[in-house]
Design an enzyme around this catalytic site. Structure first.
Site, PDB file in Angstrom:
ATOM      1  N   ALA A 131      14.448 -43.689  -9.326  1.00 20.99           N
ATOM      2  CA  ALA A 131      15.816 -44.066  -9.691  1.00 20.99           C
ATOM      3  C   ALA A 131      15.829 -45.524 -10.127  1.00 20.99           C
ATOM      4  O   ALA A 131      14.879 -46.282  -9.880  1.00 20.99           O
ATOM      5  CB  ALA A 131      16.768 -43.869  -8.513  1.00 20.99           C
ATOM      6  N   GLU A 183       0.821  -1.205   0.000  1.00 23.48           N
ATOM      7  CA  GLU A 183       0.000   0.000   0.000  1.00 23.48           C
ATOM      8  C   GLU A 183       0.861   1.264   0.000  1.00 23.48           C
ATOM      9  O   GLU A 183       0.542   2.244  -0.677  1.00 23.48           O
ATOM     10  CB  GLU A 183      -0.930   0.009   1.224  1.00 23.48           C
ATOM     11  CG  GLU A 183      -1.919  -1.142   1.262  1.00 23.48           C
ATOM     12  CD  GLU A 183      -1.396  -2.335   2.054  1.00 23.48           C
ATOM     13  OE1 GLU A 183      -2.219  -3.010   2.689  1.00 23.48           O
ATOM     14  OE2 GLU A 183      -0.170  -2.584   2.027  1.00 23.48           O
ATOM     15  N   SER A 225      23.639 -35.721  14.002  1.00 20.06           N
ATOM     16  CA  SER A 225      24.081 -34.330  13.944  1.00 20.06           C
ATOM     17  C   SER A 225      25.471 -34.167  13.347  1.00 20.06           C
ATOM     18  O   SER A 225      25.943 -33.041  13.180  1.00 20.06           O
ATOM     19  CB  SER A 225      24.050 -33.715  15.351  1.00 20.06           C
ATOM     20  OG  SER A 225      24.953 -34.401  16.208  1.00 20.06           O
TER      21      SER A 225
END
Length: 328
Positions: free
Chosen positions: A165, A54, A228
């Protein structure tokens, strides 16, 4: 003279120019039109969320905005922010006579307050036009507001018999160059992109955008892995699909690109909002299937979940786009 729906549709289409680039703000489109049907200004939320649509449209219109109509894909914001002005106040101060809005803003800081203030200022407001189209255009913002997570798109590129695949893992390339180019356009419209540990090991994907002019829109890569260790530099990691809502990375649009186990995990958790299914006209036979177990207990559970929204042809390949059917 174009109808309100036509101008609003144009504003919604305009909003797509910043799709995937405005987090944490919604990608809004705004068009200001005078009584003669002349466009005085147009704006779309800038990358990063400011300025708002706006504000840009009003700056273009200048003094000519007085007495004009503003078509906006989302209710103008009604809250004060250190990042920029309140759009409701801007419209009032500019002397806009009428505002046509597609969708009410679910953000509790605005949610109906913008519409109420516009009406209190004597501005005619019409709202809730073309809501479905506006919701699709602002899917990421609405997912963050309503489900506290990014909007998730799952991309699958398969043979006609559903393989991604060969049996030995060879997957380059299932689809042709035109379909792959379109997939890069999709990447450019997402802030975040995710693959699983298996895909990382097998393909070492770059996950960037390799189309001229769009390289800067490459999404941030995320690894789905319970381990991790050995997370590539520049990547983030989550241990489970449900953690997408707690990621600290900025982004309201997440593209899941593989592989079969990762795709199945997101589907089983019912976290996929949109499905991109690229299919090449080839048969593989004994190959790697595109999906693993998604947790269905009966065939009846598979029905009524997906709605076909688009279908396109890219050379020899076909793309089908499906959206998850959810309760309002």
């Amino acid at each position: 003279m174009a109808s309100d729906e036509a101008w609003l549709a144009a504003a919604i289409r305009l909003s797509y120019r910043s799709y995937g680039r405005t987090c944490p703000s919604p990608n809004v489109g705004c068009i200001i039109v005078n009584d003669d049907g002349r466009v005085l200004g147009r704006g779309v939320t800038s990358p990063g969320g400011r300025p708002h649509a706006e504000a840009i449209a009003l700056a273009q219109a200048g003094d000519a905005a007085r007495g004009a109509t503003a078509y906006v894909s989302l209710e103008p914001c009604a809250h004060v922010s250190p990042r920029g002005p309140c759009c409701t106040d801007l419209l009032i101060d500019a002397g806009i006579a009428r505002v046509v809005i597609a969708l009410q803003d679910p953000d509790p800081r605005t949610n109906g307050a913008g519409i109420a203030r516009l009406r209190e200022a004597g501005i005619t407001v019409q709202s809730r036009l073309m809501e479905r189209e506006a919701k699709r255009a602002m899917a990421g913002f609405l997912a963050r507001q309503g489900r506290s997570r990014p909007f998730v798109t799952l991309k699958l590129a398969t043979s006609l018999d559903g393989c991604i695949a060969l049996a030995d893992g060879t997957s380059r390339w299932i689809t042709g160059p035109a379909a792959r180019a379109h997939a890069h356009v999709e990447r450019a419209n997402h802030e975040l992109i995710l693959v699983g540990r298996g895909t990382l090991k097998a393909d070492a994907p770059r996950l960037d955008v390799r189309l001229p002019g769009l390289e800067s829109h490459s999404p941030t890569p995320v690894l789905l892995s319970s381990d991790s260790r050995n997370v590539p530099d520049g990547w983030s990691r989550i241990a489970a699909p449900e953690e997408i809502g707690t990621m600290t990375l900025p982004g309201d649009h997440l593209l899941v690109e593989g592989g079969a186990k990762t795709a199945a995990a997101f589907l089983a958790a019912d976290l996929v909002d949109r499905l991109l299914l690229y299919r090449a006209p080839i048969l593989i036979g004994t190959g790697k299937p595109g999906l693993g177990d998604i947790g269905l207990a009966s065939l009846s559970e598979a029905h009524g979940r997906w709605r076909l929204e688009d279908s396109r042809i890219f050379g020899p390949d076909r793309l089908e786009v499906y959206e998850r059917m959810r309760a309002a």
